[in-house]
Design a protein around this motif. Sequence first.
Motif, PDB file in Angstrom:
ATOM      1  N   SER A   1      17.005   8.364 -13.605  1.00 38.38           N
ATOM      2  CA  SER A   1      17.670   7.277 -14.336  1.00 38.38           C
ATOM      3  C   SER A   1      19.146   7.605 -14.447  1.00 38.38           C
ATOM      4  O   SER A   1      19.534   8.772 -14.536  1.00 38.38           O
ATOM      5  CB  SER A   1      17.057   7.108 -15.734  1.00 38.38           C
ATOM      6  OG  SER A   1      17.176   8.300 -16.496  1.00 38.38           O
ATOM      7  N   CYS A   2      19.990   6.571 -14.420  1.00 39.53           N
ATOM      8  CA  CYS A   2      21.430   6.814 -14.484  1.00 39.53           C
ATOM      9  C   CYS A   2      22.071   5.901 -15.528  1.00 39.53           C
ATOM     10  O   CYS A   2      21.544   4.835 -15.845  1.00 39.53           O
ATOM     11  CB  CYS A   2      22.080   6.615 -13.118  1.00 39.53           C
ATOM     12  SG  CYS A   2      21.842   4.986 -12.387  1.00 39.53           S
ATOM     13  N   SER A   3      23.246   6.318 -16.007  1.00 42.05           N
ATOM     14  CA  SER A   3      23.773   5.711 -17.218  1.00 42.05           C
ATOM     15  C   SER A   3      25.295   5.648 -17.250  1.00 42.05           C
ATOM     16  O   SER A   3      25.992   6.331 -16.488  1.00 42.05           O
ATOM     17  CB  SER A   3      23.256   6.520 -18.421  1.00 42.05           C
ATOM     18  OG  SER A   3      23.957   6.248 -19.604  1.00 42.05           O
TER      19      SER A   3
ATOM     20  N   ALA B   1       8.400   1.650 -14.483  1.00 39.26           N
ATOM     21  CA  ALA B   1       9.463   2.154 -15.341  1.00 39.26           C
ATOM     22  C   ALA B   1      10.481   1.041 -15.584  1.00 39.26           C
ATOM     23  O   ALA B   1      10.787   0.264 -14.670  1.00 39.26           O
ATOM     24  CB  ALA B   1      10.151   3.364 -14.718  1.00 39.26           C
TER      25      ALA B   1
ATOM     26  N   CYS C   1      20.003   1.993 -14.218  1.00 38.95           N
ATOM     27  CA  CYS C   1      19.086   1.961 -13.080  1.00 38.95           C
ATOM     28  C   CYS C   1      18.062   3.085 -13.225  1.00 38.95           C
ATOM     29  O   CYS C   1      18.343   4.118 -13.856  1.00 38.95           O
ATOM     30  CB  CYS C   1      19.869   2.128 -11.772  1.00 38.95           C
ATOM     31  SG  CYS C   1      18.890   1.961 -10.269  1.00 38.95           S
ATOM     32  N   CYS C   2      16.883   2.879 -12.658  1.00 33.75           N
ATOM     33  CA  CYS C   2      15.870   3.930 -12.614  1.00 33.75           C
ATOM     34  C   CYS C   2      15.085   3.786 -11.317  1.00 33.75           C
ATOM     35  O   CYS C   2      14.993   2.688 -10.755  1.00 33.75           O
ATOM     36  CB  CYS C   2      14.940   3.878 -13.829  1.00 33.75           C
ATOM     37  SG  CYS C   2      14.052   2.309 -14.021  1.00 33.75           S
ATOM     38  N   CYS C   3      14.531   4.880 -10.815  1.00 33.63           N
ATOM     39  CA  CYS C   3      13.759   4.830  -9.572  1.00 33.63           C
ATOM     40  C   CYS C   3      12.798   6.002  -9.518  1.00 33.63           C
ATOM     41  O   CYS C   3      13.076   7.078 -10.047  1.00 33.63           O
ATOM     42  CB  CYS C   3      14.682   4.840  -8.355  1.00 33.63           C
ATOM     43  SG  CYS C   3      15.746   6.298  -8.217  1.00 33.63           S
TER      44      CYS C   3
ATOM     45  N   CYS D   1      14.366   0.225 -17.776  1.00 35.91           N
ATOM     46  CA  CYS D   1      15.470   0.835 -18.507  1.00 35.91           C
ATOM     47  C   CYS D   1      16.367  -0.255 -19.076  1.00 35.91           C
ATOM     48  O   CYS D   1      16.346  -1.397 -18.616  1.00 35.91           O
ATOM     49  CB  CYS D   1      16.257   1.805 -17.635  1.00 35.91           C
ATOM     50  SG  CYS D   1      17.031   1.068 -16.183  1.00 35.91           S
TER      51      CYS D   1
ATOM     52  N   VAL E   1      14.473   4.754 -21.345  1.00 42.30           N
ATOM     53  CA  VAL E   1      13.636   4.429 -20.191  1.00 42.30           C
ATOM     54  C   VAL E   1      12.196   4.401 -20.692  1.00 42.30           C
ATOM     55  O   VAL E   1      11.762   5.324 -21.392  1.00 42.30           O
ATOM     56  CB  VAL E   1      13.767   5.485 -19.077  1.00 42.30           C
ATOM     57  CG1 VAL E   1      12.905   5.108 -17.875  1.00 42.30           C
ATOM     58  CG2 VAL E   1      15.217   5.657 -18.657  1.00 42.30           C
TER      59      VAL E   1
ATOM     60  N   VAL F   1      21.402   2.642 -20.009  1.00 42.84           N
ATOM     61  CA  VAL F   1      20.788   3.087 -18.755  1.00 42.84           C
ATOM     62  C   VAL F   1      20.810   1.911 -17.784  1.00 42.84           C
ATOM     63  O   VAL F   1      20.262   0.847 -18.070  1.00 42.84           O
ATOM     64  CB  VAL F   1      19.345   3.574 -18.963  1.00 42.84           C
ATOM     65  CG1 VAL F   1      18.804   4.185 -17.675  1.00 42.84           C
ATOM     66  CG2 VAL F   1      19.276   4.599 -20.100  1.00 42.84           C
TER      67      VAL F   1
ATOM     68  N   THR G   1      23.012  11.287 -14.128  1.00 48.88           N
ATOM     69  CA  THR G   1      21.722  10.863 -13.581  1.00 48.88           C
ATOM     70  C   THR G   1      20.709  11.907 -14.040  1.00 48.88           C
ATOM     71  O   THR G   1      20.868  13.094 -13.749  1.00 48.88           O
ATOM     72  CB  THR G   1      21.753  10.794 -12.050  1.00 48.88           C
ATOM     73  OG1 THR G   1      22.785   9.894 -11.632  1.00 48.88           O
ATOM     74  CG2 THR G   1      20.416  10.322 -11.502  1.00 48.88           C
TER      75      THR G   1
ATOM     76  N   LEU H   1      10.982  10.814 -11.682  1.00 52.18           N
ATOM     77  CA  LEU H   1      11.686   9.580 -12.020  1.00 52.18           C
ATOM     78  C   LEU H   1      13.149   9.932 -12.271  1.00 52.18           C
ATOM     79  O   LEU H   1      13.446  10.940 -12.927  1.00 52.18           O
ATOM     80  CB  LEU H   1      11.069   8.949 -13.274  1.00 52.18           C
ATOM     81  CG  LEU H   1      11.763   7.721 -13.869  1.00 52.18           C
ATOM     82  CD1 LEU H   1      11.610   6.520 -12.946  1.00 52.18           C
ATOM     83  CD2 LEU H   1      11.182   7.399 -15.249  1.00 52.18           C
TER      84      LEU H   1
END
Length: 476
Positions: free
Chosen positions: A71-73, A26, A59-61, A28, A34, A57, A78, A69
Amino acid sequence: MATLIHTLADHSDDVNYCAFSSSCLATCSLDKTVRVYSLSNFAELPYSPLKGHTYAVHCCCFSPSGRVLASCSTDGTTVVWDTRDGQMLAVLEQPSSSPVRVCRFSPESTYLVSGAADGSVVLWNMQSLKLYRSGNVKDGSLVACAFSPNGNFFVTGSSCGDLTIWDDKMRCLYNEKAHDLGVTCCDISSQPISDGEHGFTYFQMASCGQDNQIKLWLTLFADFLGVELKYKCTLKGHSAPVLACAFSYDGQMLVSGSVDKCVLVHETSTGSTLHTLSQHTRYVTTCAFAPCSPLLATGSMDKTVNIWQFDLKQPCAGNTVENESKLAVEDWSEDDVSAWLCAQDLAEFVGLFKINNIDGKELLNLTKENLTNELKIESLGLRSKVLQKIEELRKEMTSVCVTIPDEFLCPITRELMKDPVIAADGYSYEKEAIENWISNKKRSSPMTNLPLPSLMLTPNRTLKMAISRWLETQQK
């Protein structure tokens, strides 16, 4: 040796982060999206790109199982996604609505942490998808986070330079001034290190910062002993702020990316630099190792993600012990068991098995009672899955794995070629794989990402004969 095998150039703005699961990658970006790719051929999944954020965006994990999955922005949320179909499962709003800079799943997927620009940190309960606990760092923005392998503690890094250790009740247990100009990233290795003097088990942690430095620490996470953070050494090599760092799965390598546009791969035992990768043309913002394969992804403000492959021994199907060692399961180390768990889609148990020192012999002797009473695996479904995989392993114990020559593997599918052809880039591919690549992708080489001067494919009869002869020798 690290070889550039693919470049992803689908984002229209800076790449901020990349993350692996056992089957996907993934990425971002500042472009608000993403993107998710299959590791089998680096093709973008049908539901990608994921669109739901209204601003950049950061971060993603993936969850340890890879099924979810996050993702934060900058938009203060999140978002949690289902990786099977790309559906949005939840939008978790930071209580302060501050831009969210980092998110991380706990090893057992019990919690998701989100950290924001105002210093707020939130633990979300992943079963209810509701806020569980929240807190604040004492100063600065929260920009980095990493969980301990047992999931009971996590570390955060802030723009004021502090590393802070929290427990899963959001109690602040320890604070250390680590980088004068601010922390940018941190990561904790799942590989334990024994302290010969006291017999305690430590884990390596890396932190990097605006001071151009990467620091290695030894961390002790123990409910009965408390927590401890001991400085080990500083890794040098970058000439500008270091923006990203990540451990390889076995803890033997640490990769870092910097404003100097370089990616460095360090050997953690000696601190020496193994590789310097300088293909990015702008700041390197993110780097990540794949959990169960010799792949590294690096992302940059040049809008690209480079995929690198390390020249490691080829694992055989259904087994994760290196072929050339041909170890019997009874002789597996704890690391071999951890790699096997990953390959069986049981990565969420890696920390648990390591804490309980499960090696190959212990693995083969595990019973339903062990899993329930000693390892405390409450889910009947998960217990059954682990036992089923162990039983399959027992049946396969007498099978012998064979190392396939790398030149016989298609660069796209990483499978033994049956009908190899030579493309205009000079590389050989499985015919069906390269035809699908050309029909689904831009007119570019899978190996170099440069335009193909021609779409002509020439049968590689010499290679096909060599593969045929090799297969004959394996059948004798």
